[in-house]
Design a protein around this motif. Structure first.
Motif, PDB file in Angstrom:
ATOM      1  N   ALA A 205      14.332 -11.637   2.708  1.00  0.00           N
ATOM      2  CA  ALA A 205      13.274 -11.145   1.838  1.00  0.00           C
ATOM      3  C   ALA A 205      12.459 -12.285   1.222  1.00  0.00           C
ATOM      4  N   MET A 252       2.537 -17.547  -4.824  1.00  0.00           N
ATOM      5  CA  MET A 252       3.445 -16.428  -4.567  1.00  0.00           C
ATOM      6  C   MET A 252       4.611 -16.464  -5.551  1.00  0.00           C
ATOM      7  N   TYR A 307       5.244  -2.013  -0.135  1.00  0.00           N
ATOM      8  CA  TYR A 307       5.840  -2.289   1.171  1.00  0.00           C
ATOM      9  C   TYR A 307       6.071  -1.012   1.997  1.00  0.00           C
ATOM     10  N   PRO A 338      -0.588  -8.783  -6.224  1.00  0.00           N
ATOM     11  CA  PRO A 338      -0.656  -9.933  -5.299  1.00  0.00           C
ATOM     12  C   PRO A 338       0.551 -10.081  -4.373  1.00  0.00           C
ATOM     13  N   VAL A 339       1.753  -9.618  -4.806  1.00  0.00           N
ATOM     14  CA  VAL A 339       2.890  -9.740  -3.879  1.00  0.00           C
ATOM     15  C   VAL A 339       3.437  -8.381  -3.422  1.00  0.00           C
ATOM     16  N   GLY A 381       5.333   3.931  -1.741  1.00  0.00           N
ATOM     17  CA  GLY A 381       6.304   2.959  -1.218  1.00  0.00           C
ATOM     18  C   GLY A 381       6.269   1.629  -1.950  1.00  0.00           C
ATOM     19  N   ALA A 382       5.887   1.636  -3.238  1.00  0.00           N
ATOM     20  CA  ALA A 382       5.986   0.399  -4.031  1.00  0.00           C
ATOM     21  C   ALA A 382       7.152   0.574  -4.980  1.00  0.00           C
ATOM     22  N   ASP A 384       9.248  -2.789  -6.759  1.00  0.00           N
ATOM     23  CA  ASP A 384       9.333  -3.921  -7.701  1.00  0.00           C
ATOM     24  C   ASP A 384       8.027  -4.156  -8.452  1.00  0.00           C
ATOM     25  N   MET A 401       7.791 -11.116 -14.462  1.00  0.00           N
ATOM     26  CA  MET A 401       6.932 -10.947 -13.285  1.00  0.00           C
ATOM     27  C   MET A 401       5.792  -9.993 -13.660  1.00  0.00           C
ATOM     28  N   LEU A 415       5.948   8.190  -4.173  1.00  0.00           N
ATOM     29  CA  LEU A 415       6.250   8.610  -2.807  1.00  0.00           C
ATOM     30  C   LEU A 415       7.230   7.619  -2.200  1.00  0.00           C
ATOM     31  N   GLY A 420      16.295   4.436  -2.299  1.00  0.00           N
ATOM     32  CA  GLY A 420      16.383   3.043  -1.835  1.00  0.00           C
ATOM     33  C   GLY A 420      15.776   2.076  -2.838  1.00  0.00           C
ATOM     34  N   GLY A 422      14.094  -1.725  -3.963  1.00  0.00           N
ATOM     35  CA  GLY A 422      13.033  -2.573  -3.424  1.00  0.00           C
ATOM     36  C   GLY A 422      13.595  -3.910  -2.992  1.00  0.00           C
ATOM     37  N   GLY A 441      10.245  11.586   0.842  1.00  0.00           N
ATOM     38  CA  GLY A 441       9.840  11.733   2.235  1.00  0.00           C
ATOM     39  C   GLY A 441       9.144  10.469   2.706  1.00  0.00           C
ATOM     40  N   ASP A 442       8.977  10.356   4.008  1.00  0.00           N
ATOM     41  CA  ASP A 442       8.234   9.220   4.552  1.00  0.00           C
ATOM     42  C   ASP A 442       6.802   9.279   3.995  1.00  0.00           C
ATOM     43  N   ALA A 443       6.286   8.130   3.566  1.00  0.00           N
ATOM     44  CA  ALA A 443       4.988   8.111   2.880  1.00  0.00           C
ATOM     45  C   ALA A 443       3.875   8.743   3.729  1.00  0.00           C
TER      46      ALA A 443
HETATM   47  P1  NAP Z   1       9.542  -3.077  -2.597  1.00  0.00           P
HETATM   48  O1  NAP Z   1       9.934  -3.439  -3.972  1.00  0.00           O
HETATM   49  O2  NAP Z   1      10.159  -3.822  -1.481  1.00  0.00           O
HETATM   50  O3  NAP Z   1       9.836  -1.524  -2.432  1.00  0.00           O
HETATM   51  C1  NAP Z   1       9.471  -0.821  -1.306  1.00  0.00           C
HETATM   52  C2  NAP Z   1       9.914   0.627  -1.458  1.00  0.00           C
HETATM   53  O4  NAP Z   1       9.322   1.346  -0.382  1.00  0.00           O
HETATM   54  C3  NAP Z   1      11.409   0.824  -1.348  1.00  0.00           C
HETATM   55  O5  NAP Z   1      11.969   1.115  -2.623  1.00  0.00           O
HETATM   56  C4  NAP Z   1      11.582   1.993  -0.356  1.00  0.00           C
HETATM   57  O6  NAP Z   1      12.315   3.058  -0.968  1.00  0.00           O
HETATM   58  C5  NAP Z   1      10.149   2.440  -0.065  1.00  0.00           C
HETATM   59  N1  NAP Z   1       9.913   2.735   1.355  1.00  0.00           N
HETATM   60  C6  NAP Z   1      10.311   2.052   2.429  1.00  0.00           C
HETATM   61  N2  NAP Z   1       9.896   2.649   3.546  1.00  0.00           N
HETATM   62  C7  NAP Z   1       9.223   3.756   3.172  1.00  0.00           C
HETATM   63  C8  NAP Z   1       8.541   4.799   3.871  1.00  0.00           C
HETATM   64  N3  NAP Z   1       8.504   4.828   5.211  1.00  0.00           N
HETATM   65  N4  NAP Z   1       7.937   5.759   3.153  1.00  0.00           N
HETATM   66  C9  NAP Z   1       7.983   5.747   1.790  1.00  0.00           C
HETATM   67  N5  NAP Z   1       8.603   4.795   1.084  1.00  0.00           N
HETATM   68  C10 NAP Z   1       9.212   3.814   1.768  1.00  0.00           C
HETATM   69  O7  NAP Z   1       7.969  -3.162  -2.381  1.00  0.00           O
HETATM   70  P2  NAP Z   1       6.803  -3.675  -3.335  1.00  0.00           P
HETATM   71  O8  NAP Z   1       6.767  -2.894  -4.602  1.00  0.00           O
HETATM   72  O9  NAP Z   1       5.588  -3.730  -2.472  1.00  0.00           O
HETATM   73  O10 NAP Z   1       7.231  -5.123  -3.759  1.00  0.00           O
HETATM   74  C11 NAP Z   1       7.184  -6.219  -2.873  1.00  0.00           C
HETATM   75  C12 NAP Z   1       8.370  -7.097  -3.130  1.00  0.00           C
HETATM   76  O11 NAP Z   1       8.435  -8.081  -2.105  1.00  0.00           O
HETATM   77  C13 NAP Z   1       8.285  -7.818  -4.475  1.00  0.00           C
HETATM   78  O12 NAP Z   1       9.557  -7.912  -5.067  1.00  0.00           O
HETATM   79  C14 NAP Z   1       7.792  -9.193  -4.063  1.00  0.00           C
HETATM   80  O13 NAP Z   1       8.173 -10.189  -4.979  1.00  0.00           O
HETATM   81  C15 NAP Z   1       8.481  -9.362  -2.718  1.00  0.00           C
HETATM   82  N6  NAP Z   1       7.815 -10.359  -1.869  1.00  0.00           N
HETATM   83  C16 NAP Z   1       6.520 -10.208  -1.563  1.00  0.00           C
HETATM   84  C17 NAP Z   1       5.889 -11.172  -0.826  1.00  0.00           C
HETATM   85  C18 NAP Z   1       4.424 -11.067  -0.511  1.00  0.00           C
HETATM   86  O14 NAP Z   1       3.836 -12.069  -0.156  1.00  0.00           O
HETATM   87  N7  NAP Z   1       3.820  -9.896  -0.614  1.00  0.00           N
HETATM   88  C19 NAP Z   1       6.598 -12.263  -0.366  1.00  0.00           C
HETATM   89  C20 NAP Z   1       7.946 -12.374  -0.689  1.00  0.00           C
HETATM   90  C21 NAP Z   1       8.551 -11.408  -1.426  1.00  0.00           C
HETATM   91  P3  NAP Z   1      13.094   4.118  -0.049  1.00  0.00           P
HETATM   92  O15 NAP Z   1      14.040   3.327   0.781  1.00  0.00           O
HETATM   93  O16 NAP Z   1      13.765   5.038  -1.014  1.00  0.00           O
HETATM   94  O17 NAP Z   1      12.074   4.817   0.775  1.00  0.00           O
END
Ligand code: NAP
Length: 457
Positions: A205, A252, A307, A338-339, A381-382, A384, A401, A415, A420, A422, A441-443
C-alpha cells in the motif's frame, strides 16, 4: 552541421520537457503537457540518431520496433487499475537502461574515463541498479506476485546498512583505483541486492510513495549518465525527473501526514483500529429508493470518489448520475482528495476519462467550507480520505492527515461493498454517524441502479 542540429534538438526538447512538466500541474493543461513532453522526447531521439558516432542503425531500429510494439501492447492491454505496477515496471526498465550505459562506458574506457566521468558513472550504476531491483519488487508486490505485506527479518537494518557500506566502499575504492574492475562489478552486484532489500520490508500500500522516490533515483541516474556521456538533454531531463519525483514523494507524504522515513521504515497498512471514536457501534443501512430520493430533491450533492471507484471502474456511471441530477436542477460537485486512490492524480485521471468537466472538480481546501451547505455527500469507495478520526482523534495513526469533511454535510451516503477497511486498515467512525447511511454493493452496480431510481424520483 549535424552536431548543431543535435544540440538544437536537445535544447528544444529540454524546453518542451520543462513546459510539459509545468502544464502537468493542472488537469486542464495536463493532456497538452503530455503531448509537449512526447514531442520533446521524439526530438531528442531524432537528434540522438543523427549522432555521427553511430556506425550502424540495425540494432537501433530493431530496438525501436520491439520497444514500440511492447510499449503499444502494454498501453492497450493494461487496465487503469494496474497502472501503478506498470509504472514501477517502466522505472525498472529505465533504470536498467541507465545502468547498462554505465557498464558499457566503464567496460569501454575503464581507467581512462578520468575522475569526473568515473564518479558520474559510479553514481549512475549505483542508483540505476538499486532502482532496477527496487522497482521490480514494487511492481511484483502491487501485482500480488510477492506478498503485499512488509517482509522483514531479524537484523534487517544492520544487514541493509552493511551491504550499503560495501557498495559505498567499492565506490570509494574505484575513485582511488579507477582500473579496479572487480570493485566496479562488486558495487554493481551489491547495489542490485540493496534495491531488493530496501523495498521488501515496505507494504504494497505504501508503494506509490516508494515508486516516486525510485523514480527520482532513476532520474538522478539518468542525469549522471548525461555527465558520463556528455549528453545535455539527459542531464536536464534526468535532473527534472529526479527533483520532481522527490517533490512528489514529499507532497504525497504531506497529504498523508507522514514522513518519508515513516513510509520506508514504518510498515504502515498493517495497523488495527485502536482508539477509533466509534459512536454506538452500529452502521445504518440506507435503501436505494431512499438514497435516490434524497439526491433527487437536494439542492447540492457532492461526490467523493476514492480507491473503490477505481477498482469498480465506476467513473462513467458517476458521470451519468451527475448529468441526471443536473437535469433535475441539482448542483453537483466532485471533491478530490490529493491521495484518494493509489497514485497521485488517480481520481483526476478517471474523472477526466469520464468527461466530468474540470469546473466541477474541487480540491480539499475549496470544498471543505462548502460541506455544511451540502445536502447529500456521496462517498464512492473512499474511506481513509473521509475518516473524521484524522481530525478529531489525536491518538489515531492518521491524526493530522487532511480529510474531506463530508461528515459536516446534512446527509452522507457511503457506497462500498461491505465492512472492508481502507488502505490504513483503520476503522472509520464516519460510517457510524447518525447522518450516514451505508449503501452496500459494488460501486458501479449501486450507481447504475441509482441512475434509474433518480430518473424515476
Ligand atoms: P481507501 O481508504 O483505500 O478505501 C477504499 C474503500 O473502497 C475500501 O474501504 C473498500 O471497502 C471500498 N471498495 C473497494 N472496492 C470497492 C468496490 N468495487 N465498490 C465499492 N467500494 C469498494 O481509499 P481512499 O479513501 O481513496 O484512500 C486512499 C488511501 O490510499 C489513503 O490512505 C492514502 O493515504 C493511500 N495512498 C494513496 C496514494 C495516492 O497517491 N493516491 C499513495 C499511497 C497511499 P469495501 O471493501 O467494504 O468495499
Amino acid at each position: 552541421m549535424t552536431h548543431y542540429f543535435t544540440e538544437f534538438s536537445y535544447l528544444v526538447a529540454s524546453i518542451l520537457f520543462i513546459l510539459g512538466m509545468k502544464s502537468l500541474s493542472h488537469p486542464d493543461t495536463a493532456r497538452r503537457g503530455m503531448q509537449m513532453a512526447e514531442v520533446g522526447m521524439l526530438l531528442a531521439i531524432i537528434g540522438t540518431l543523427l549522432n555521427r558516432e553511430i556506425v550502424s542503425y540495425q540494432w537501433i531500429v530493431a530496438g525501436l520496433i520491439i520497444g514500440s510494439l511492447i510499449g503499444g501492447a502494454i498501453a492497450q492491454l493494461v487496465p487503469m487499475t494496474a497502472l501503478p505496477q506498470q509504472t514501477a515496471l517502466s522505472h525498472a526498465f529505465g533504470a536498467f537502461a541507465a545502468c547498462l550505459v554505465g557498464i558499457a562506458e566503464y567496460h569501454r574506457h575503464g581507467a581512462d574515463l578520468g575522475e569526473f566521468k568515473l564518479v558520474a558513472i559510479n553514481i549512475e550504476v549505483l542508483l540505476g541498479a538499486l532502482t532496477t531491483t527496487g522497482s521490480l519488487v514494487a511492481s511484483a508486490k502491487l501485482q500480488e506476485i510477492l506478498p503485499g505485506g512488509p517482509m522483514t527479518f531479524r537484523g534487517q537494518n544492520v544487514f541493509n546498512l552493511s551491504i550499503l557500506a560495501i557498495a559505498l566502499g567499492a565506490f570509494g575504492y574505484l575513485c582511488a583505483f579507477p582500473g579496479a574492475a572487480v570493485a566496479f562489478y562488486l558495487m554493481l552486484a551489491v547495489a542490485f541486492v540493496f534495491g531488493f532489500m530496501l523495498v521488501m520490508p515496505i507494504a504494497a500500500a505504501d508503494m506509490p510513495v516508494v515508486m516516486s522516490l525510485l523514480n527520482s533515483y532513476a532520474g538522478l541516474a539518468a542525469a549522471a549518465t548525461g555527465f558520463a556521456i556528455d549528453n545535455n538533454v539527459l542531464i536536464i531531463a534526468g535532473t527534472l525527473n529526479g527533483f520532481s519525483g522527490f517533490m512528489l514523494s514529499v507532497l504525497m507524504c504531506k497529504a498523508m501526514n507522514r514522513s518519508i522515513t515513516n513510509v520506508i521504515f514504518g510498515a504502515f497498512g498493517s495497523g488495527g483500529s485502536e482508539g477509533a471514536i466509534v459512536n454506538g457501534g452500529e452502521m445504518r443501512e440506507v435503501g436505494l429508493e431512499d438514497a435516490a430520493t434524497q439526491m433527487a430533491y437536494a439542492r447540492q450533492v457532492v461526490f467523493v470518489p476514492g480507491y473503490g471507484m477505481a477498482t469498480a471502474q465506476a467513473q462513467h456511471v458517476v458521470s451519468e448520475l451527475s448529468d441526471v441530477l443536473e437535469q433535475k436542477g441539482v448542483t453537483v460537485k466532485f471533491a478530490v482528495h490529493p491521495v484518494a486512490g493509489r497514485m497521485p492524480g488517480h481520481m483526476n485521471v478517471l474523472l477526466a476519462e469520464a468527461n466530468v468537466p474540470y469546473e466541477q472538480l474541487y480540491e480539499l481546501e475549496q470544498i471543505n467550507p462548502d460541506f455544511p451547505n451540502t445536502d447529500v455527500s456521496i462517498v464512492i469507495g473512499a474511506n481513509d480520505v473521509v475518516n473524521p478520526d484524522a481530525r478529531d482523534n489525536p491518538a489515531s495513526p492518521i491524526a493530522g492527515m487532511p480529510i474531506l469533511e463530508v461528515d459536516r454535510s446534512r446527509s452522507v451516503i457511503v457506497l462500498k461493498r461491505g465492512k472492508g477497511k481502507g488502505f490504513s486498515g483503520l476503522e472509520n467512525p464516519l460510517f457510524f454517524k447518525e447522518n450516514t447511511g451505508m449503501l452496500y454493493g459494488d460501486a458501479k452496480d449501486s450507481l447504475a441502479k441509482l441512475v434509474i431510481a433518480v430518473r424515476q424520483a
